[in-house]
Motif scaffolding. Sequence first.
Motif, PDB file in Angstrom:
ATOM      1  N   VAL A  12       5.438  -0.326  11.276  1.00 23.19           N
ATOM      2  CA  VAL A  12       5.475   0.201  10.030  1.00 23.19           C
ATOM      3  C   VAL A  12       5.720   1.785   9.993  1.00 23.19           C
ATOM      4  N   GLY A  13       6.279   2.097   8.790  1.00 18.01           N
ATOM      5  CA  GLY A  13       6.419   3.652   8.682  1.00 18.01           C
ATOM      6  C   GLY A  13       5.153   3.836   7.685  1.00 18.01           C
ATOM      7  N   THR A  14       4.604   4.958   8.087  1.00 15.99           N
ATOM      8  CA  THR A  14       3.471   5.476   7.285  1.00 15.99           C
ATOM      9  C   THR A  14       3.467   6.902   7.051  1.00 15.99           C
ATOM     10  N   ILE A  72       0.788  -1.298   0.166  1.00 18.39           N
ATOM     11  CA  ILE A  72      -0.071   0.112  -0.018  1.00 18.39           C
ATOM     12  C   ILE A  72       0.706   1.294   0.116  1.00 18.39           C
ATOM     13  N   ASP A  73       0.607   2.027  -0.854  1.00 21.13           N
ATOM     14  CA  ASP A  73       1.280   3.518  -0.882  1.00 21.13           C
ATOM     15  C   ASP A  73       1.143   4.251   0.166  1.00 21.13           C
ATOM     16  N   GLY A  74       2.099   4.420   0.870  1.00 18.97           N
ATOM     17  CA  GLY A  74       1.962   5.370   2.383  1.00 18.97           C
ATOM     18  C   GLY A  74       2.315   4.258   3.511  1.00 18.97           C
ATOM     19  N   ILE A  75       2.462   2.933   3.220  1.00 22.11           N
ATOM     20  CA  ILE A  75       2.818   2.123   4.209  1.00 22.11           C
ATOM     21  C   ILE A  75       4.190   1.215   4.019  1.00 22.11           C
ATOM     22  N   ARG A  76       5.143   1.401   4.803  1.00 21.13           N
ATOM     23  CA  ARG A  76       6.498   0.626   4.667  1.00 21.13           C
ATOM     24  C   ARG A  76       6.298  -0.266   5.713  1.00 21.13           C
TER      25      ARG A  76
END
Length: 167
Positions: free
Chosen positions: A70-72, A35-39
């Motif tokens: 996660v990074g978001t 998902i774009d915006g979640i790592r």
Amino acid sequence: MVTFGLERRAVLSLGANLGDRVATIDAAVRALDTIDGIRVLQRSSAWESPSWHPDGEGLTPDYVNIAVLVGTTMEPIDLLDATQAVEDALGRVRNERWGPRTIDIDIVTIGGIEHAEDRLVLPHPRAHERQFVLQPWLEIEPHAELPGRGPIAELADYADGDAWRLE
């Protein structure tokens, strides 16, 4: 989707007690990472815990739980929408509170944000009471603190319930 522009760290708690629990959790982690915006930065090993229901423990199969860091760049409500979309894609049915589920993804905390509305309260209002949240989180961030509650290592000493590492 609205973004902060700057990445914040968030802790997610994933649980499943229907079907192939571990495979479903693995699929959820993979889906979140696309998902774009979640790592996805880190994930715990799998832990097992007894199910809980207001009518008594053990009425449904045990849960497998993990914690994911996660990074978001998402706003909290957008992250909630994204996690619920993953749940829906993996067959989550929301017809009974505390009922069995193929997947459950809770947002435990996002940075130091405090947020309260009908759909989302941050930090998660019961995370400090749940071994199945604290033990997996402790594994990946042993010095973490739950905003407003303190060090998770201390919280885990007093939290109710059991959680054990899955073989």
